[in-house]
Design a protein around this motif. Structure first.
Motif, PDB file in Angstrom:
ATOM      1  N   PHE A 115      16.266   1.452   2.712  1.00 40.46           N
ATOM      2  CA  PHE A 115      15.208   1.555   1.701  1.00 40.46           C
ATOM      3  C   PHE A 115      14.299   2.744   1.975  1.00 40.46           C
ATOM      4  O   PHE A 115      13.928   3.473   1.062  1.00 40.46           O
ATOM      5  CB  PHE A 115      14.373   0.276   1.629  1.00 40.46           C
ATOM      6  N   SER A 116      13.930   2.927   3.228  1.00 35.18           N
ATOM      7  CA  SER A 116      13.001   4.014   3.549  1.00 35.18           C
ATOM      8  C   SER A 116      13.697   5.372   3.582  1.00 35.18           C
ATOM      9  O   SER A 116      13.031   6.400   3.673  1.00 35.18           O
ATOM     10  CB  SER A 116      12.271   3.746   4.865  1.00 35.18           C
ATOM     11  N   SER A 117      15.009   5.390   3.486  1.00 32.08           N
ATOM     12  CA  SER A 117      15.749   6.654   3.420  1.00 32.08           C
ATOM     13  C   SER A 117      15.835   7.190   1.998  1.00 32.08           C
ATOM     14  O   SER A 117      16.281   8.312   1.782  1.00 32.08           O
ATOM     15  CB  SER A 117      17.163   6.470   3.976  1.00 32.08           C
ATOM     16  N   GLN A 118      15.415   6.383   1.043  1.00 32.97           N
ATOM     17  CA  GLN A 118      15.446   6.818  -0.353  1.00 32.97           C
ATOM     18  C   GLN A 118      14.195   7.625  -0.678  1.00 32.97           C
ATOM     19  O   GLN A 118      13.103   7.314  -0.199  1.00 32.97           O
ATOM     20  CB  GLN A 118      15.518   5.612  -1.288  1.00 32.97           C
TER      21      GLN A 118
ATOM     22  N   GLN B 108      -4.497   8.096   0.934  1.00 34.91           N
ATOM     23  CA  GLN B 108      -3.945   7.982  -0.408  1.00 34.91           C
ATOM     24  C   GLN B 108      -4.910   7.230  -1.319  1.00 34.91           C
ATOM     25  O   GLN B 108      -5.526   6.247  -0.913  1.00 34.91           O
ATOM     26  CB  GLN B 108      -2.603   7.239  -0.321  1.00 34.91           C
ATOM     27  N   THR B 109      -5.047   7.703  -2.560  1.00 33.74           N
ATOM     28  CA  THR B 109      -5.842   7.008  -3.562  1.00 33.74           C
ATOM     29  C   THR B 109      -4.986   6.824  -4.803  1.00 33.74           C
ATOM     30  O   THR B 109      -4.355   7.767  -5.284  1.00 33.74           O
ATOM     31  CB  THR B 109      -7.114   7.810  -3.931  1.00 33.74           C
TER      32      THR B 109
ATOM     33  N   ALA C 245       8.473  -0.457  13.002  1.00 35.26           N
ATOM     34  CA  ALA C 245       7.653   0.037  11.891  1.00 35.26           C
ATOM     35  C   ALA C 245       7.181   1.462  12.167  1.00 35.26           C
ATOM     36  O   ALA C 245       7.209   2.318  11.276  1.00 35.26           O
ATOM     37  CB  ALA C 245       6.464  -0.892  11.662  1.00 35.26           C
ATOM     38  N   ALA C 246       6.760   1.734  13.401  1.00 36.65           N
ATOM     39  CA  ALA C 246       6.312   3.083  13.763  1.00 36.65           C
ATOM     40  C   ALA C 246       7.472   4.078  13.671  1.00 36.65           C
ATOM     41  O   ALA C 246       7.304   5.191  13.140  1.00 36.65           O
ATOM     42  CB  ALA C 246       5.714   3.075  15.168  1.00 36.65           C
ATOM     43  N   LEU C 247       8.638   3.693  14.164  1.00 39.20           N
ATOM     44  CA  LEU C 247       9.804   4.574  14.069  1.00 39.20           C
ATOM     45  C   LEU C 247      10.198   4.817  12.617  1.00 39.20           C
ATOM     46  O   LEU C 247      10.594   5.927  12.241  1.00 39.20           O
ATOM     47  CB  LEU C 247      10.992   3.968  14.825  1.00 39.20           C
ATOM     48  N   ASP C 248      10.084   3.789  11.792  1.00 37.68           N
ATOM     49  CA  ASP C 248      10.430   3.920  10.379  1.00 37.68           C
ATOM     50  C   ASP C 248       9.470   4.882   9.674  1.00 37.68           C
ATOM     51  O   ASP C 248       9.902   5.698   8.860  1.00 37.68           O
ATOM     52  CB  ASP C 248      10.412   2.548   9.711  1.00 37.68           C
ATOM     53  N   GLU C 249       8.198   4.801   9.997  1.00 29.49           N
ATOM     54  CA  GLU C 249       7.240   5.729   9.396  1.00 29.49           C
ATOM     55  C   GLU C 249       7.521   7.160   9.867  1.00 29.49           C
ATOM     56  O   GLU C 249       7.438   8.101   9.069  1.00 29.49           O
ATOM     57  CB  GLU C 249       5.802   5.320   9.723  1.00 29.49           C
TER      58      GLU C 249
ATOM     59  N   GLY D 172       6.475  10.277   3.281  1.00 33.56           N
ATOM     60  CA  GLY D 172       5.721  10.721   4.442  1.00 33.56           C
ATOM     61  C   GLY D 172       5.247   9.520   5.222  1.00 33.56           C
ATOM     62  O   GLY D 172       5.274   8.391   4.728  1.00 33.56           O
ATOM     63  N   PRO D 173       4.791   9.755   6.425  1.00 26.94           N
ATOM     64  CA  PRO D 173       4.346   8.636   7.250  1.00 26.94           C
ATOM     65  C   PRO D 173       2.951   8.165   6.828  1.00 26.94           C
ATOM     66  O   PRO D 173       2.093   8.966   6.473  1.00 26.94           O
ATOM     67  CB  PRO D 173       4.310   9.238   8.654  1.00 26.94           C
TER      68      PRO D 173
END
Length: 174
Positions: A21-24, A58-59, A118-122, A132-133
């Motif tokens: 999912f996070s690779s998309q 982010q806003t 989670a940290a590695l994924d970010e 972006g992280p």
């Protein structure tokens, strides 16, 4: 392979899904158009278009970006909680089945593993187009894992209550 060892495949599969999912790219994941169609001009649309969400750097402003952008942002953050709740549940279950530690050690291992993942994924998202992280997501993901751990503990207590002959709660028959 023993059953406890096979249990390790479950959190590994969840981790793989999170990675996919996070690779998309954002463009591959966006659901703003269907959300805009679904929201239409009803009361939910009016409420969301009045929201402004500040999330780290982010806003998301419903007045300028539209209600679909706010809805998509909220759904994405709920997805973080859900994914990591499932991961936390699967991790503590596998750790207890495979290593047989006490609950506090298993919970600590599951939380640290989830937070580290989670940290590695970010970090991984630095290399994905239009992504972006977000350090805040690590905290959100870890909170999700904690929810999964609490669900696991509740499930185990309920299961233990049934094994002891208890009803597992106040159930009344009709």
């Amino acid at each position: 392979m023993s059953k406890p060892a096979r249990m390790l495949w479950l959190p590994a599969a969840v981790m793989l899904l999170i990675f996919l999912f996070s690779s998309q790219s954002y463009e591959q994941q966006t659901i703003k158009k269907p959300l805009a169609d679904w929201l239409g001009s009803g009361s939910i649309n009016r409420h969301l278009s009045g929201l402004t969400i500040h999330y780290g750097s982010q806003t998301v402003d419903g007045k300028t970006a539209g209600s679909a952008a706010v809805a998509e942002f909220l759904l994405r953050k709920c997805a973080h909680l859900l994914e990591y709740s499932i991961l936390g549940f699967c991790l503590i279950w596998a750790i207890q089945a495979f290593l047989k530690p006490g609950l506090p050690k298993a919970a600590a291992a599951a939380i640290f593993t989830s937070a580290g993942y989670a940290a590695l994924d970010e970090f991984h998202q630095i290399f994905v187009k239009d992504r972006g992280p977000h350090p805040e997501d690590v905290l959100l993901d870890t909170t999700g894992a904690l929810i999964g751990l609490l669900c696991y503990i509740g499930w185990k207590k309920r299961k233990a209550g049934r094994l002891k002959g208890g009803s597992g709660g106040d159930r009344r028959t009709l």
